[in-house]
Write an enzyme that holds these catalytic residues in place. Structure first.
Site, PDB file in Angstrom:
ATOM      1  N   PHE A  44       0.854  -1.186   0.000  1.00  0.00           N
ATOM      2  CA  PHE A  44       0.000   0.000   0.000  1.00  0.00           C
ATOM      3  C   PHE A  44       0.887   1.232   0.000  1.00  0.00           C
ATOM      4  CE2 PHE A  44      -4.588   0.879   1.155  1.00  0.00           C
ATOM      5  CZ  PHE A  44      -5.081  -0.071   0.274  1.00  0.00           C
TER       6      PHE A  44
ATOM      7  N   GLN B  94      -7.702  14.952   3.404  1.00  0.00           N
ATOM      8  CA  GLN B  94      -6.977  14.170   2.410  1.00  0.00           C
ATOM      9  C   GLN B  94      -7.758  14.062   1.100  1.00  0.00           C
ATOM     10  OE1 GLN B  94      -6.211   9.713   2.777  1.00  0.00           O
ATOM     11  NE2 GLN B  94      -4.172  10.580   3.018  1.00  0.00           N
TER      12      GLN B  94
ATOM     13  N   HIS C 270      -8.008  11.925  -2.128  1.00  0.00           N
ATOM     14  CA  HIS C 270      -7.589  10.655  -2.686  1.00  0.00           C
ATOM     15  C   HIS C 270      -7.269  10.890  -4.152  1.00  0.00           C
ATOM     16  CE1 HIS C 270      -7.643   6.483  -3.964  1.00  0.00           C
ATOM     17  NE2 HIS C 270      -7.647   6.116  -2.702  1.00  0.00           N
TER      18      HIS C 270
ATOM     19  N   GLU D 142      -6.764   2.370  -3.552  1.00  0.00           N
ATOM     20  CA  GLU D 142      -5.324   2.370  -3.726  1.00  0.00           C
ATOM     21  C   GLU D 142      -4.853   0.956  -4.057  1.00  0.00           C
ATOM     22  OE1 GLU D 142      -3.496   4.973  -1.001  1.00  0.00           O
ATOM     23  OE2 GLU D 142      -1.752   3.690  -0.765  1.00  0.00           O
TER      24      GLU D 142
ATOM     25  N   ARG E 129      -0.467   9.384  -0.416  1.00  0.00           N
ATOM     26  CA  ARG E 129      -1.634   9.946  -1.085  1.00  0.00           C
ATOM     27  C   ARG E 129      -1.527  11.431  -1.392  1.00  0.00           C
ATOM     28  NH1 ARG E 129      -6.533   6.711   1.821  1.00  0.00           N
ATOM     29  NH2 ARG E 129      -6.028   4.778   0.762  1.00  0.00           N
TER      30      ARG E 129
ATOM     31  N   HIS F 129     -11.605  12.964   0.574  1.00  0.00           N
ATOM     32  CA  HIS F 129     -11.786  11.562   0.867  1.00  0.00           C
ATOM     33  C   HIS F 129     -11.754  11.278   2.354  1.00  0.00           C
ATOM     34  CE1 HIS F 129     -10.833   7.362   1.058  1.00  0.00           C
ATOM     35  NE2 HIS F 129      -9.600   7.587   1.441  1.00  0.00           N
TER      36      HIS F 129
ATOM     37  N   ARG G 261      -2.756  10.865   6.107  1.00  0.00           N
ATOM     38  CA  ARG G 261      -2.958   9.487   6.533  1.00  0.00           C
ATOM     39  C   ARG G 261      -2.458   8.523   5.465  1.00  0.00           C
ATOM     40  NH1 ARG G 261      -6.601   5.704   5.234  1.00  0.00           N
ATOM     41  NH2 ARG G 261      -8.024   7.106   4.159  1.00  0.00           N
TER      42      ARG G 261
END
Lengths: 572, 344
Positions: free
Chosen positions: A123, A237, A239, A252, A283, A351, A386
């Protein structure tokens, strides 16, 4: 409008997503004699936890044998652009393997490795493949498991209840007031302790958000109005890969499985921004890269706006069908594109909210008896950005801690008590908006304008003059909201009233987001100031705290807790 | 890549949404309201409903949350078929619509109506509780979190599809048994029960099964396949229902309940004659006493109307019964083999 009084509870949990359900389960485990209730705006199994596709990080070492909790901690702190509190990150990552195994032991259907252990995949921003998953429905299956276990334990649910206000006396809460949507009645929930677990606030960006319609920051707004400070609200955030038309997310995991990001010149443009990690950069960086490509004219054109390509075609039909089936279905349903055949049109979309209710590592807020967990809270484990796979983990770990802490501490507080007069006040407030006369404002217009000004002025790239405009707009919208009309005057399931109440929450919180963004004169994580392009540790290595004073936002600050890791430049 | 998709989005069409209305506070019975709006290609039913609520009539009530087909809130009947409003394209519905440019939107069936398109989900939750739709782990709570169960990919695949269920209740709404008997377990709960029963971590198989074979349980299904056809996640729900039945017969035997006896009677008739011997079916399923008590009045009526099925000796075997029996045996053998390899 009539109202009712419930018997006093030891713990009232607001929110039936991952954090709320874990809290309920853990509280019952900690002290079975307690009287616990979960209030949820929707049936718990509808909660937005279900939308998390990718997975949850834990250093199980199933895939990469050399993975360690320590590496997970470092990745998270670095990912946060060093704004996360390091002691909180310690808790998050050390508890991770235990909590993933606990879920597994309770029946969560994780995908499996060849040796029959829980499967893990790479990730963004993670040094090792440590994201545990169930195909691309991880959140959904975790939520199902928790809901099932809560039903098994006999947790008392008040479904389709909307929490209105905390009842506060001095420095402590006595419970809360909520609307029963089915009857339209206001009900008082006197409680020794309250756990807020209502999810995030990123829906305030509306069309430029991947969130469910109800992710309107209800818990945060309720706490904010009660005088509890909000932390780091400016960090929202984006995305990188939202579907062009609907804003819905392409996980993701799609890049984790090997998807490419391509511009209109056919370049894998991430080579320009993150040479080593490419598409699997963190991100914030990937979102900025997409936005830059679009701003510099390398995006594709369409009536629905400019966009880029997420190309999975080289992965082959088998892998897409087995590992990303929901994503494929979604692309076909909402975008008319089959990712096996052609690239997916994407652009960044709001997001996740890193900011939230300021809590300590045991989920306690400054108001005694009030706890907060999950996206609703800011411990802070995500800091300025994050990492993918850390949000499911956050709700599980801190939901559990919240349940445990509240159960341990409930006995210290007096039984809750909500007066007749207070209920009346809440009733009048609602009745006012339902029967306002004369000049009025329409809910839909206010909400649309809020989303627009946020996307335009408080979006991915920020700047003083834009932010000022954003703040002005929000202030005006809050003023106009006072004359908003609820057109549906019925009691039973008045969804129009619900929308208006949600808008009030978004408006109150939008002010804190814009104010924090304006104040923070640096670029860190998801917060990018074009006029202050570098991270300024000397001035801004600290949290912002937004408190409501006489109805408006007032900013303060709080130091970041450091630990083993010194500040470093963040490169990928 | 060029942008062929978007060239179509300019096309618009006036569409009338005929929406089911009922406010329990003022209406004695439901009625329909018509709303006509222009809809372009690519717009879902949910977005249309949102548009109507925002611009024409704010009092229309429906549930919607994720708008991405994963939360299951917006189940409703669209031109008669239960589905999610958020994943249903208006133009696609119109292409199959009997009346041009008209879409009828109604609440789900088989659940109590609350208001407009909103139904009460509590009966479904109550059934989930009744049939223990949770994994009751073989691991004691005190040792949880320490180590993983080792689960093969093969086992995971057994419940993988079933865990796609989002409890949208489309199958509940389409179920023909539920229309006749509200106490019937329902397809969604059977699916979830099956999912638990094939999970090796669960310790409750036998008890859950004992509940499922009772009245209103797994044997009440009549194989109409409506649940499976309407499932918004394309889950093979009937496989789950058959799975539970097979497990019931394997673990509890053929003489266990009237349900399994009925299945056995079916099998033996088909094997012997290639068709049903209806006259004795109730006796073989429910016994002589039950049949006399419950079906005597109907039998009398049937005799009066000359509608009685022929007695067993008069039921002749179907044409080509020998070939059929051969095929039947072969199939039975196959199923047995399949079961054995599954068990491994």
């Amino acid at each position: 409008m009539r109202f009712e009084r419930m018997k006093p509870f030891d713990i009232v949990i607001v929110g039936g997503g991952g954090a709320g359900l874990y809290a309920a389960m853990e509280a019952m485990k900690t002290n079975p004699s307690l009287n616990i209730a979960v209030l949820s705006k929707v049936y718990p199994n509808r909660s937005h936890t279900s939308a998390a596709q990718g997975g949850a990080n834990a250093a199980l070492g199933n895939k990469a044998k050399d993975d360690t909790v320590e590496m997970h901690i470092f990745d998270t702190i670095k990912g946060s652009d060093y704004l996360a509190d390091q002691d909180a990150v310690d808790v998050l990552c050390s508890e991770a393997p235990k909590i993933i195994r606990e879920l597994e032991n309770m029946g969560t259907p994780w995908s499996r490795m060849d040796d029959n252990t829980i499967a893990q995949r790479p990730f963004g921003g993670a040094g090792r493949p440590r994201c545990c998953y169930c195909a691309d429905k991880t959140g959904h299956t975790i939520l199902q498991t928790l809901y099932e276990q809560c039903l098994k334990k006999g947790v008392i649910f008040f479904n389709e209840y909307f929490a209105l206000n905390l009842s506060v006396k001095g420095s402590r809460s006595r419970g809360l007031v909520a609307i029963n949507m089915k009857t339209g009645r206001l009900e008082a929930f006197p409680a020794r302790t309250v756990i807020l677990a209502t999810g995030g606030y990123a829906k305030m960006y509306w069309n430029r958000s991947s969130n469910a319609a109800g992710n309107t920051g209800d818990g945060q707004a309720l706490a904010y109005r009660a005088g509890i400070p909000m932390k780091d609200m400016e960090f929202v955030q984006f995305h990188p890969t939202g579907l062009r038309k609907s804003g819905l997310l392409v996980t993701e995991g799609a890049r984790g499985e090997g998807g490419y990001l391509i511009n209109k010149n056919g370049e894998r443009f991430m080579a320009r921004y993150a040479k080593e990690k490419m598409e699997l950069g963190p991100r914030d960086l990937v979102s900025r890269s997409l936005e830059t490509e679009i701003l510099e004219g390398r995006g594709f054109d369409s009536p629905a706006g400019k966009y880029l390509h997420l190309d999975l075609t080289h992965l082959g039909a088998d892998l897409i069908k087995s590992r990303l089936p929901q994503i494929r279905e979604m692309c076909m349903q909402f975008e008319g594109v089959d990712p096996i055949e052609e690239p997916i049109p994407v652009r960044p979309t709001a997001h996740y909210s890193m900011g939230g209710i300021d809590t300590d590592n045991l989920t306690r807020t400054v108001m005694s008896g009030v706890y907060a967990a999950g996206e609703c809270a800011c411990v802070s484990v995500h800091g300025a950005n994050r990492l993918g796979g850390n949000s499911l983990l956050d709700i599980l770990v801190f939901g559990r801690i919240a349940g445990h802490t509240a159960a341990e501490e409930a006995g210290r507080f007096e039984p809750g008590n909500i007066s007749e007069a207070e209920l009346k006040l809440n009733t009048d407030e609602i009745r006012g908006s339902m029967h306002s006369s004369g000049h009025y404002e329409r809910y839909g217009e206010l909400r649309e304008e809020l989303g627009q000004t946020l996307a335009l002025n408080v979006g991915i790239f920020r700047e003083a003059s834009l932010l000022k405009k954003g703040m002005q707009d929000i202030a005006e919208l809050r003023e106009r909201f006072k004359r908003v009309r609820v057109f549906d005057t019925s009691d039973v399931f008045n969804t129009n009233l619900l929308q208006v109440l949600e808008l009030r929450n978004m408006l109150d919180l939008a002010e804190t987001v814009a104010a924090g963004a304006f104040a923070r004169e640096e670029s860190r994580g998801s917060h990018t100031r074009v006029d202050f392009p570098v991270r300024d540790d000397a001035k801004w290595h600290k949290h912002t705290l937004a408190t409501m004073v006489k109805g408006d936002v007032s900013l303060g600050e709080k130091p970041v807790t450091m630990g083993r890791y010194e500040l470093q430049e963040r490169t990928y | 890549m060029t942008v062929p998709i978007d060239q179509h989005t300019e096309l618009k069409q006036d569409v009338t949404f005929r929406i089911f209305r009922f406010n329990p506070q003022v209406d004695s019975k439901p009625y329909f309201d018509d709303y006509t709006i222009p809809v372009e290609r690519g717009i879902t039913v949910l977005r249309s409903l949102n548009y109507i609520k925002e611009h024409i009539d704010a009092s229309i009530s429906f549930r919607a949350f994720c708008q991405a087909g994963i939360c299951g809130s917006c189940g409703m009947r669209i031109n008669g078929l239960s589905q999610l409003a958020c994943t249903t394209q208006v133009w696609e519905v119109l292409a199959k619509s009997r009346e041009p440019a008209l879409i009828k939107v109604e609440p789900l069936r088989n659940l109590p109506l609350i208001k407009d398109l909103i139904v009460d989900m509590d009966p479904l939750v109550d059934k989930m509780k009744h049939y223990s739709n949770w994994v009751d782990s073989t691991m004691p709570e005190s040792s949880m979190g320490k180590k993983e169960f080792l689960i093969s990919e093969e086992e995971f695949l057994r419940y993988d599809k079933a865990t796609d269920c989002i409890l949208c209740a489309s199958c509940v709404s389409e179920c023909t048994i539920l229309r006749a008997n509200k106490e019937y377990v329902s397809p969604a709960v059977l699916l979830k029960s099956y999912r638990m029963n094939v999970d090796s971590r669960d310790a409750l198989h036998a008890l859950r099964l004992a509940e499922l074979v009772k009245d209103h349980g797994v044997w009440d299904c009549t194989h109409c396949y409506r649940c499976q056809e309407s499932c918004v996640k394309s889950i093979p729900i009937m496989d789950a229902i058959h799975g539970i039945r097979e497990e019931a017969i394997t673990l509890r035997g053929l003489k266990d309940t009237s349900g399994s006896k009925h299945a056995e009677a079916f099998m033996s008739d088909i094997e012997k004659k290639g068709k049903l011997v209806e006259a004795t079916l109730p006796i073989r399923t429910n016994g002589v006493l039950w049949t006399l008590q419950n079906l005597l009045p109907m039998a009398v009526k049937m005799i009066m109307k000359h509608r009685t099925p022929p007695p067993p000796p008069l039921v002749k075997s179907s044409k080509g019964i020998k070939v059929f029996r051969e095929l039947f045996r072969e199939m039975t053998e196959h199923v047995k083999q399949d079961h054995k390899s599954h068990k491994k």
